[in-house]
Scaffold this motif. Structure first.
Motif, mmCIF file in Angstrom:
data_model
loop_
_atom_site.group_PDB
_atom_site.id
_atom_site.type_symbol
_atom_site.label_atom_id
_atom_site.label_comp_id
_atom_site.label_asym_id
_atom_site.label_seq_id
_atom_site.Cartn_x
_atom_site.Cartn_y
_atom_site.Cartn_z
ATOM 1 N N LEU A 74 0.940 -1.283 0.096
ATOM 2 C CA LEU A 74 -0.146 0.111 -0.017
ATOM 3 C C LEU A 74 0.859 1.240 0.061
ATOM 4 C CD1 LEU A 74 -2.515 -1.196 2.629
ATOM 5 C CD2 LEU A 74 -3.182 -0.638 0.268
ATOM 6 N N ASP A 75 2.098 1.313 0.875
ATOM 7 C CA ASP A 75 2.833 2.402 0.795
ATOM 8 C C ASP A 75 3.493 2.670 -0.579
ATOM 9 O OD1 ASP A 75 4.117 4.389 2.520
ATOM 10 O OD2 ASP A 75 5.737 3.136 2.042
ATOM 11 N N ARG A 76 3.869 1.736 -1.217
ATOM 12 C CA ARG A 76 4.714 1.783 -2.200
ATOM 13 C C ARG A 76 3.850 2.345 -3.335
ATOM 14 N NH1 ARG A 76 7.208 -2.934 -1.092
ATOM 15 N NH2 ARG A 76 5.735 -4.185 -2.240
ATOM 16 N N ARG A 77 2.382 2.406 -3.233
ATOM 17 C CA ARG A 77 1.574 2.646 -4.257
ATOM 18 C C ARG A 77 0.756 4.342 -3.851
ATOM 19 N NH1 ARG A 77 2.396 -1.903 -4.779
ATOM 20 N NH2 ARG A 77 2.372 -3.081 -6.581
ATOM 21 N N GLY A 78 1.464 4.654 -2.530
ATOM 22 C CA GLY A 78 0.769 6.005 -2.199
ATOM 23 C C GLY A 78 -0.402 6.057 -1.467
ATOM 24 N N ILE A 79 -0.986 4.656 -1.098
ATOM 25 C CA ILE A 79 -2.177 4.608 -0.473
ATOM 26 C C ILE A 79 -1.931 4.368 1.102
ATOM 27 C CG2 ILE A 79 -4.169 2.748 -0.261
ATOM 28 C CD1 ILE A 79 -3.197 1.911 -3.177
ATOM 29 N N VAL A 80 -2.617 4.990 1.970
ATOM 30 C CA VAL A 80 -2.484 4.900 3.308
ATOM 31 C C VAL A 80 -3.310 4.029 4.042
ATOM 32 C CG1 VAL A 80 -2.730 6.356 5.449
ATOM 33 C CG2 VAL A 80 -2.256 7.489 3.462
ATOM 34 N N PRO A 81 -2.336 3.292 4.641
ATOM 35 C CA PRO A 81 -3.019 1.902 5.297
ATOM 36 C C PRO A 81 -4.208 2.334 6.209
ATOM 37 C CG PRO A 81 -0.730 1.595 5.329
ATOM 38 C CD PRO A 81 -0.961 3.143 4.825
ATOM 39 N N PRO A 82 -5.189 1.577 6.184
ATOM 40 C CA PRO A 82 -6.555 1.838 7.164
ATOM 41 C C PRO A 82 -6.074 1.705 8.525
ATOM 42 C CG PRO A 82 -6.950 0.084 6.063
ATOM 43 C CD PRO A 82 -5.845 0.472 5.204
ATOM 44 N N PRO A 83 -6.389 2.618 9.403
ATOM 45 C CA PRO A 83 -5.956 2.654 10.863
ATOM 46 C C PRO A 83 -6.366 1.340 11.708
ATOM 47 C CG PRO A 83 -7.086 4.821 10.230
ATOM 48 C CD PRO A 83 -7.238 3.808 9.232
ATOM 49 N N PHE A 84 -7.611 0.632 10.951
ATOM 50 C CA PHE A 84 -8.044 -0.554 11.804
ATOM 51 C C PHE A 84 -6.940 -1.609 11.744
ATOM 52 C CE2 PHE A 84 -9.398 -1.772 7.415
ATOM 53 C CZ PHE A 84 -8.836 -3.161 7.359
ATOM 54 N N ILE A 85 -5.952 -1.624 10.790
ATOM 55 C CA ILE A 85 -4.878 -2.566 10.696
ATOM 56 C C ILE A 85 -4.033 -2.357 12.044
ATOM 57 C CG2 ILE A 85 -2.899 -3.023 9.625
ATOM 58 C CD1 ILE A 85 -4.161 -2.636 7.083
ATOM 59 N N ALA A 86 -3.480 -1.036 12.218
ATOM 60 C CA ALA A 86 -2.763 -0.757 13.318
ATOM 61 C C ALA A 86 -3.499 -1.140 14.701
ATOM 62 C CB ALA A 86 -2.233 0.564 13.299
ATOM 63 N N TRP A 87 -4.677 -0.449 14.967
ATOM 64 C CA TRP A 87 -5.340 -0.717 15.986
ATOM 65 C C TRP A 87 -5.841 -2.007 16.092
ATOM 66 C CZ3 TRP A 87 -5.459 2.800 19.596
ATOM 67 C CH2 TRP A 87 -5.454 4.162 19.235
ATOM 68 N N THR A 88 -6.035 -3.046 15.463
ATOM 69 C CA THR A 88 -6.383 -4.463 15.708
ATOM 70 C C THR A 88 -5.088 -5.129 16.317
ATOM 71 O OG1 THR A 88 -8.023 -4.445 14.034
ATOM 72 C CG2 THR A 88 -7.080 -6.492 14.666
ATOM 73 N N LEU A 89 -3.977 -4.853 15.256
ATOM 74 C CA LEU A 89 -2.823 -5.473 15.909
ATOM 75 C C LEU A 89 -2.239 -5.083 17.216
ATOM 76 C CD1 LEU A 89 -0.331 -5.471 12.491
ATOM 77 C CD2 LEU A 89 -1.413 -7.354 13.789
#
Length: 132
Positions: A74-89
């Motif tokens: 996602l980062d390489r494509r300039g897409i910001v990862p959704p916050p639920f990924i970080a919150w869930t982890l």
């Protein structure tokens, strides 16, 4: 920050899986795994082969590698990862730390913080950018 978060998540998952297979000796049970010995195994009275399987290949290590690679993609494509990924982890990391304190959970928690801060900065940067 997002890139470092992804790298740390991949590293954490890969190191866990590789150490379980090598240092913990889980790989020596591969014959039992692929020979069907786990099919009728009782999870309440786990065999050594089953325990080794759940510690290595069926653990959180492989999915963490996938999540970390997805964050990097996602980062390489300039897409910001959704916050639920970080919150869930992050929640999962804290629960794991409470249950089993002597683990390297601070590395994964650092990755979650980097991911949240990086995503927040990227979102604010995009919101303040002039539109054409």
């Amino acid at each position: 920050m997002i890139k470092w978060a992804g790298r740390l998540i991949v590293l954490f998952g890969a190191v866990h899986t590789l150490l379980a297979l090598t240092a913990e000796g889980a790989a020596r049970h591969a014959g039992a795994w692929f020979g069907g010995e786990l099919w009728g195994d009782d999870l309440g009275a786990m065999s050594r082969a089953s325990s080794a399987y759940w510690l290595s290949l069926a653990s959180f290590g492989v999915p963490l590698v996938v999540v970390g690679l997805m964050v990097l993609w996602l980062d390489r494509r300039g897409i910001v990862p959704p916050p639920f990924i970080a919150w869930t982890l992050g929640v999962w990391t804290v629960v794991g730390a409470v249950i089993l304190l002597p683990t390297p959970w601070p590395i994964l928690l650092l990755a979650n913080v980097l991911l949240l801060v990086g995503a927040r900065r990227a979102t604010h940067r995009d919101a303040s950018a002039p539109t054409a």
